[in-house]
Design a protein around this motif. Structure first.
Motif, PDB file in Angstrom:
ATOM      1  N   PHE A   1       0.710  -1.238  -0.073  1.00 33.95           N
ATOM      2  CA  PHE A   1      -0.028  -0.025  -0.066  1.00 33.95           C
ATOM      3  C   PHE A   1       0.958   1.307   0.175  1.00 33.95           C
ATOM      4  CE2 PHE A   1      -3.875   2.589   0.576  1.00 33.95           C
ATOM      5  CZ  PHE A   1      -3.466   3.512   1.515  1.00 33.95           C
ATOM      6  N   GLY A   2       0.613   1.862  -0.925  1.00 37.14           N
ATOM      7  CA  GLY A   2       1.364   3.322  -1.025  1.00 37.14           C
ATOM      8  C   GLY A   2       2.414   3.262  -2.027  1.00 37.14           C
ATOM      9  N   THR A   3       2.794   2.016  -2.551  1.00 40.95           N
ATOM     10  CA  THR A   3       3.653   1.850  -3.749  1.00 40.95           C
ATOM     11  C   THR A   3       3.158   2.566  -5.044  1.00 40.95           C
ATOM     12  OG1 THR A   3       4.795   0.195  -2.705  1.00 40.95           O
ATOM     13  CG2 THR A   3       5.214   0.420  -5.155  1.00 40.95           C
ATOM     14  N   LEU A   4       3.526   3.836  -5.311  1.00 44.47           N
ATOM     15  CA  LEU A   4       2.858   4.365  -6.390  1.00 44.47           C
ATOM     16  C   LEU A   4       3.604   4.238  -7.587  1.00 44.47           C
ATOM     17  CD1 LEU A   4       1.368   7.521  -4.302  1.00 44.47           C
ATOM     18  CD2 LEU A   4       0.326   5.260  -4.888  1.00 44.47           C
ATOM     19  N   THR A   5       4.615   3.843  -7.807  1.00 40.75           N
ATOM     20  CA  THR A   5       5.590   3.947  -9.014  1.00 40.75           C
ATOM     21  C   THR A   5       6.597   2.616  -9.042  1.00 40.75           C
ATOM     22  OG1 THR A   5       5.501   6.196  -9.297  1.00 40.75           O
ATOM     23  CG2 THR A   5       7.211   5.238 -10.678  1.00 40.75           C
ATOM     24  N   ALA A   6       6.461   2.045 -10.169  1.00 38.93           N
ATOM     25  CA  ALA A   6       7.469   1.000 -10.269  1.00 38.93           C
ATOM     26  C   ALA A   6       8.321   1.229 -11.372  1.00 38.93           C
ATOM     27  CB  ALA A   6       6.554  -0.473 -10.397  1.00 38.93           C
ATOM     28  N   GLY A   7       9.543   0.738 -11.277  1.00 37.33           N
ATOM     29  CA  GLY A   7      10.469   1.107 -12.299  1.00 37.33           C
ATOM     30  C   GLY A   7      11.339  -0.389 -12.726  1.00 37.33           C
TER      31      GLY A   7
ATOM     32  N   TYR B   1      19.007  -6.869 -14.538  1.00 36.59           N
ATOM     33  CA  TYR B   1      17.978  -6.001 -14.607  1.00 36.59           C
ATOM     34  C   TYR B   1      17.480  -6.211 -13.137  1.00 36.59           C
ATOM     35  CZ  TYR B   1      17.998  -5.395 -19.513  1.00 36.59           C
ATOM     36  OH  TYR B   1      18.406  -5.024 -20.785  1.00 36.59           O
ATOM     37  N   TYR B   2      16.787  -4.988 -12.554  1.00 41.08           N
ATOM     38  CA  TYR B   2      16.256  -4.654 -11.613  1.00 41.08           C
ATOM     39  C   TYR B   2      15.074  -4.047 -11.411  1.00 41.08           C
ATOM     40  CZ  TYR B   2      21.332  -5.594  -9.918  1.00 41.08           C
ATOM     41  OH  TYR B   2      22.542  -6.299  -9.697  1.00 41.08           O
ATOM     42  N   CYS B   3      14.328  -4.718 -10.503  1.00 45.20           N
ATOM     43  CA  CYS B   3      12.807  -3.954 -10.550  1.00 45.20           C
ATOM     44  C   CYS B   3      12.992  -3.186  -9.024  1.00 45.20           C
ATOM     45  CB  CYS B   3      11.774  -4.966 -10.169  1.00 45.20           C
ATOM     46  SG  CYS B   3      10.083  -4.437  -9.724  1.00 45.20           S
ATOM     47  N   ALA B   4      12.195  -1.992  -9.068  1.00 46.56           N
ATOM     48  CA  ALA B   4      12.292  -1.147  -8.029  1.00 46.56           C
ATOM     49  C   ALA B   4      10.907  -0.436  -7.809  1.00 46.56           C
ATOM     50  CB  ALA B   4      13.539   0.250  -8.228  1.00 46.56           C
ATOM     51  N   ALA B   5      10.740   0.132  -6.611  1.00 46.53           N
ATOM     52  CA  ALA B   5       9.240   0.976  -6.183  1.00 46.53           C
ATOM     53  C   ALA B   5       9.735   2.167  -5.371  1.00 46.53           C
ATOM     54  CB  ALA B   5       8.466  -0.157  -5.641  1.00 46.53           C
ATOM     55  N   LYS B   6       8.731   3.111  -5.495  1.00 50.59           N
ATOM     56  CA  LYS B   6       8.683   4.341  -4.699  1.00 50.59           C
ATOM     57  C   LYS B   6       7.513   4.653  -4.215  1.00 50.59           C
ATOM     58  CE  LYS B   6       9.503   7.580  -8.361  1.00 50.59           C
ATOM     59  NZ  LYS B   6       8.550   8.859  -7.833  1.00 50.59           N
TER      60      LYS B   6
ATOM     61  N   VAL C   1       6.975   9.169 -12.363  1.00 50.62           N
ATOM     62  CA  VAL C   1       8.009   8.461 -12.829  1.00 50.62           C
ATOM     63  C   VAL C   1       9.319   9.306 -12.507  1.00 50.62           C
ATOM     64  CG1 VAL C   1       6.659   7.344 -14.579  1.00 50.62           C
ATOM     65  CG2 VAL C   1       7.474   9.432 -15.227  1.00 50.62           C
ATOM     66  N   SER C   2      10.275   8.372 -12.290  1.00 55.32           N
ATOM     67  CA  SER C   2      11.529   8.847 -11.915  1.00 55.32           C
ATOM     68  C   SER C   2      12.750   8.012 -12.782  1.00 55.32           C
ATOM     69  CB  SER C   2      11.950   9.217 -10.649  1.00 55.32           C
ATOM     70  OG  SER C   2      13.136   9.569 -10.375  1.00 55.32           O
ATOM     71  N   ARG C   3      13.640   8.826 -13.191  1.00 60.86           N
ATOM     72  CA  ARG C   3      14.767   8.022 -13.854  1.00 60.86           C
ATOM     73  C   ARG C   3      16.027   7.881 -12.788  1.00 60.86           C
ATOM     74  NH1 ARG C   3      15.307   9.820 -20.167  1.00 60.86           N
ATOM     75  NH2 ARG C   3      13.309   9.641 -20.596  1.00 60.86           N
ATOM     76  N   LEU C   4      15.617   8.287 -11.623  1.00 63.07           N
ATOM     77  CA  LEU C   4      17.092   8.584 -10.547  1.00 63.07           C
ATOM     78  C   LEU C   4      17.005   7.212  -9.592  1.00 63.07           C
ATOM     79  CD1 LEU C   4      16.788  12.215  -9.742  1.00 63.07           C
ATOM     80  CD2 LEU C   4      18.148  11.226 -11.303  1.00 63.07           C
ATOM     81  N   VAL C   5      17.887   6.731  -9.582  1.00 69.42           N
ATOM     82  CA  VAL C   5      18.098   5.409  -8.926  1.00 69.42           C
ATOM     83  C   VAL C   5      17.828   5.849  -7.387  1.00 69.42           C
ATOM     84  CG1 VAL C   5      19.787   3.893  -7.571  1.00 69.42           C
ATOM     85  CG2 VAL C   5      19.950   4.363 -10.230  1.00 69.42           C
ATOM     86  N   ASN C   6      18.272   6.909  -6.772  1.00 68.93           N
ATOM     87  CA  ASN C   6      18.168   7.349  -5.425  1.00 68.93           C
ATOM     88  C   ASN C   6      16.657   7.530  -4.961  1.00 68.93           C
ATOM     89  OD1 ASN C   6      20.905   7.092  -4.880  1.00 68.93           O
ATOM     90  ND2 ASN C   6      21.347   9.101  -5.187  1.00 68.93           N
TER      91      ASN C   6
ATOM     92  N   ASP D   1      12.882   3.538  -3.232  1.00 72.06           N
ATOM     93  CA  ASP D   1      13.003   2.907  -2.042  1.00 72.06           C
ATOM     94  C   ASP D   1      13.154   1.529  -1.648  1.00 72.06           C
ATOM     95  OD1 ASP D   1      11.966   5.531  -0.797  1.00 72.06           O
ATOM     96  OD2 ASP D   1      10.055   4.728  -1.709  1.00 72.06           O
ATOM     97  N   SER D   2      12.665   0.810  -2.514  1.00 69.24           N
ATOM     98  CA  SER D   2      12.857  -0.976  -2.546  1.00 69.24           C
ATOM     99  C   SER D   2      13.308  -1.116  -3.862  1.00 69.24           C
ATOM    100  CB  SER D   2      11.450  -1.402  -2.384  1.00 69.24           C
ATOM    101  OG  SER D   2      10.919  -1.031  -1.189  1.00 69.24           O
ATOM    102  N   TRP D   3      14.101  -2.499  -3.751  1.00 75.55           N
ATOM    103  CA  TRP D   3      14.793  -2.983  -4.895  1.00 75.55           C
ATOM    104  C   TRP D   3      14.612  -4.477  -4.905  1.00 75.55           C
ATOM    105  CZ3 TRP D   3      17.014  -0.269  -8.867  1.00 75.55           C
ATOM    106  CH2 TRP D   3      17.259   1.191  -8.621  1.00 75.55           C
ATOM    107  N   GLY D   4      14.518  -5.291  -5.933  1.00 81.71           N
ATOM    108  CA  GLY D   4      14.585  -6.593  -6.097  1.00 81.71           C
ATOM    109  C   GLY D   4      16.083  -7.049  -6.043  1.00 81.71           C
ATOM    110  N   GLN D   5      16.171  -8.505  -6.232  1.00 80.71           N
ATOM    111  CA  GLN D   5      17.568  -8.927  -6.184  1.00 80.71           C
ATOM    112  C   GLN D   5      18.202  -8.940  -7.543  1.00 80.71           C
ATOM    113  OE1 GLN D   5      14.922 -10.812  -6.300  1.00 80.71           O
ATOM    114  NE2 GLN D   5      15.282 -12.304  -7.945  1.00 80.71           N
ATOM    115  N   GLY D   6      17.311  -9.058  -8.536  1.00 78.35           N
ATOM    116  CA  GLY D   6      18.026  -8.602 -10.095  1.00 78.35           C
ATOM    117  C   GLY D   6      17.778  -9.904 -10.714  1.00 78.35           C
TER     118      GLY D   6
END
Length: 124
Positions: free
Chosen positions: A29-35, A94-99, A104-109, A112-117
């Protein structure tokens, strides 16, 4: 914290296709963007694509635009990266990420959350 698990990587010949999946679990809940990001040996992690959860806005890196498609399945908490016309230079982990913001954002930082790749290897 959101847990992200990628799957679908592998070895493919140039011109082929792969479909990556990212399953989100935990406090989603609250994860609004995935990359999706990728990192080749000796290189920095780079942006590939992103999608917002509320309005499905998308963004793509110029290197993959027209070949890759990002999508999501709300009910399954899953983000898909369909990769077509693959090139050897697409080889990377390839890594999945969420914020938690709906933008949308292109910045790694920003993420907040990352998969293992998952490894993607494209042979020539």
């Amino acid at each position: 914290q959101v847990q992200l698990v990628e799957s679908g990587g592998g070895l493919v010949q140039a011109g082929g296709s792969l479909r990556l999946s990212c399953l989100a679990s935990g406090r989603t809940f609250g994860t609004l963007t995935a990359g999706w990001f990728r990192q080749a040996p000796g290189k920095e992690r780079e942006f590939v694509a992103a999608v917002t959860w509320i309005d499905s806005s998308t963004d793509y890196a110029s290197a993959v635009k027209g070949r890759f498609t990002i999508s999501k399945t709300n009910a399954l908490n899953t983000v898909i990266l369909q990769m077509n016309s693959l090139k050897p230079e697409d080889t990377a982990v390839y890594y999945c990420a969420a914020k938690r913001t709906n933008r949308v954002s292109r910045l790694v930082n920003d993420y907040d959350s990352w998969g293992q790749g998952t490894q993607v290897t494209v042979s020539s």
